[in-house]
Motif scaffolding. Structure first.
Motif, PDB file in Angstrom:
ATOM      1  N   ILE A  59       0.835  -1.202   0.000  1.00 36.72           N
ATOM      2  CA  ILE A  59       0.000   0.000   0.000  1.00 36.72           C
ATOM      3  C   ILE A  59       0.866   1.248   0.000  1.00 36.72           C
ATOM      4  N   THR A  60       1.917   1.242   0.814  1.00 39.73           N
ATOM      5  CA  THR A  60       2.827   2.387   0.850  1.00 39.73           C
ATOM      6  C   THR A  60       3.445   2.632  -0.518  1.00 39.73           C
ATOM      7  N   ALA A  61       3.856   1.558  -1.187  1.00 38.72           N
ATOM      8  CA  ALA A  61       4.452   1.683  -2.515  1.00 38.72           C
ATOM      9  C   ALA A  61       3.455   2.266  -3.508  1.00 38.72           C
ATOM     10  N   GLN A  70      -1.386  14.032   0.816  1.00 34.09           N
ATOM     11  CA  GLN A  70      -1.690  13.522   2.156  1.00 34.09           C
ATOM     12  C   GLN A  70      -1.451  12.014   2.263  1.00 34.09           C
ATOM     13  N   SER A  71      -0.493  11.517   1.494  1.00 35.87           N
ATOM     14  CA  SER A  71      -0.235  10.075   1.523  1.00 35.87           C
ATOM     15  C   SER A  71       0.227   9.603   2.897  1.00 35.87           C
ATOM     16  N   GLN A  72       0.870  10.485   3.653  1.00 37.72           N
ATOM     17  CA  GLN A  72       1.321  10.110   4.993  1.00 37.72           C
ATOM     18  C   GLN A  72       0.144   9.767   5.899  1.00 37.72           C
ATOM     19  N   GLU A  73      -0.967  10.485   5.724  1.00 34.40           N
ATOM     20  CA  GLU A  73      -2.156  10.191   6.524  1.00 34.40           C
ATOM     21  C   GLU A  73      -2.726   8.823   6.163  1.00 34.40           C
ATOM     22  N   LEU A  74      -2.657   8.474   4.891  1.00 35.22           N
ATOM     23  CA  LEU A  74      -3.137   7.164   4.459  1.00 35.22           C
ATOM     24  C   LEU A  74      -2.221   6.051   4.956  1.00 35.22           C
ATOM     25  N   ILE A  79      -1.337   1.643   8.979  1.00 33.54           N
ATOM     26  CA  ILE A  79      -0.632   1.120  10.155  1.00 33.54           C
ATOM     27  C   ILE A  79      -1.616   0.885  11.300  1.00 33.54           C
ATOM     28  N   LEU A  80      -2.537   1.836  11.509  1.00 34.51           N
ATOM     29  CA  LEU A  80      -3.554   1.669  12.548  1.00 34.51           C
ATOM     30  C   LEU A  80      -4.457   0.475  12.243  1.00 34.51           C
TER      31      LEU A  80
END
Length: 208
Positions: A59-61, A70-74, A79-80
């Motif tokens: 998913i990160t990739a 806002q990819s950091q929020e996703l 992770i959550l």
């Protein structure tokens, strides 16, 4: 298969798995089905195969490759999600050490074991139960944040828990004085709800 295709495929599989859950008997009002273990084994087989295809790294990739704002929020949301899923799996393993197939479901309802896992003698939640609800809170609250950040996900409901509790706490209403198998099924339903929320959000954001 590209990352977006993997996510779409997993979303479809998740819907199928949710449909399978509706076939499981209501253990509060009905005897435990003899073939529950067979259903559970098939469920775990399908679920584990698909989960392996879509993890935090993939998913990160995908987010990085598409330069999504806002990819950091996703990434934080994913992770959550994994954190909540791991916690639920831990609860299931404590309800049925060694796996559900290692237990004779007709031998004991394991209500005492169930209550000991979730509640102290004075009725207050145990440490692991408190962590459980805290992780669900974090997951749902993060969805609310994403709804504010991404118009594409505004139709996604933030909650994965039923709100009707007859005036009791959500934990008491859903897990106190239940057979262990009933709690196990509820945890499985929560797992499906969490995964479905994740797939709905990522499909909406990645949709072109």
């Amino acid at each position: 298969m590209n990352p977006k295709g993997i996510i779409i495929t997993f979303f479809i599989i998740s819907l199928v798995l949710i449909g399978m859950m509706f076939l499981i008997v209501d253990v509060r009002n009905n005897p435990i089905a003899d073939d529950f273990t067979t259903i559970e084994n098939e469920f775990e087989k399908i679920n584990s195969e698909e989960t392996a295809k879509i993890n935090t790294d993939s998913i990160t990739a995908t987010l990085k490759s598409q330069n999504i704002a806002q990819s950091q929020e996703l990434e934080k949301f994913n992770i959550l999600t994994e954190d909540a899923l791991a916690n639920i799996k831990q609860l299931q393993e404590q309800l049925f050490p060694g796996g559900i197939e290692a237990h004779d479901l007709g031998e004991s309802d394991r209500i005492k074991e169930n209550n000991t896992l979730f509640f102290k003698e004075n009725g207050e939640p145990t440490k692991i139960a408190t962590e459980f609800t805290a992780k669900l809170d974090a997951f749902e609250n993060n969805i609310r944040v994403l709804i504010q950040l991404f118009p594409e996900v505004k139709t996604v409901e933030a909650t994965v828990r039923d709100q009707y509790t007859k005036g009791l706490s959500w934990l008491d209403y859903n897990f106190k004085d239940f057979p262990a198998i009933a709690s196990y099924v509820k945890l499985k339903t929560l797992t499906n709800n969490i995964k479905s929320k994740r797939e709905a959000i990522f499909m909406a954001v990645l949709k072109k």
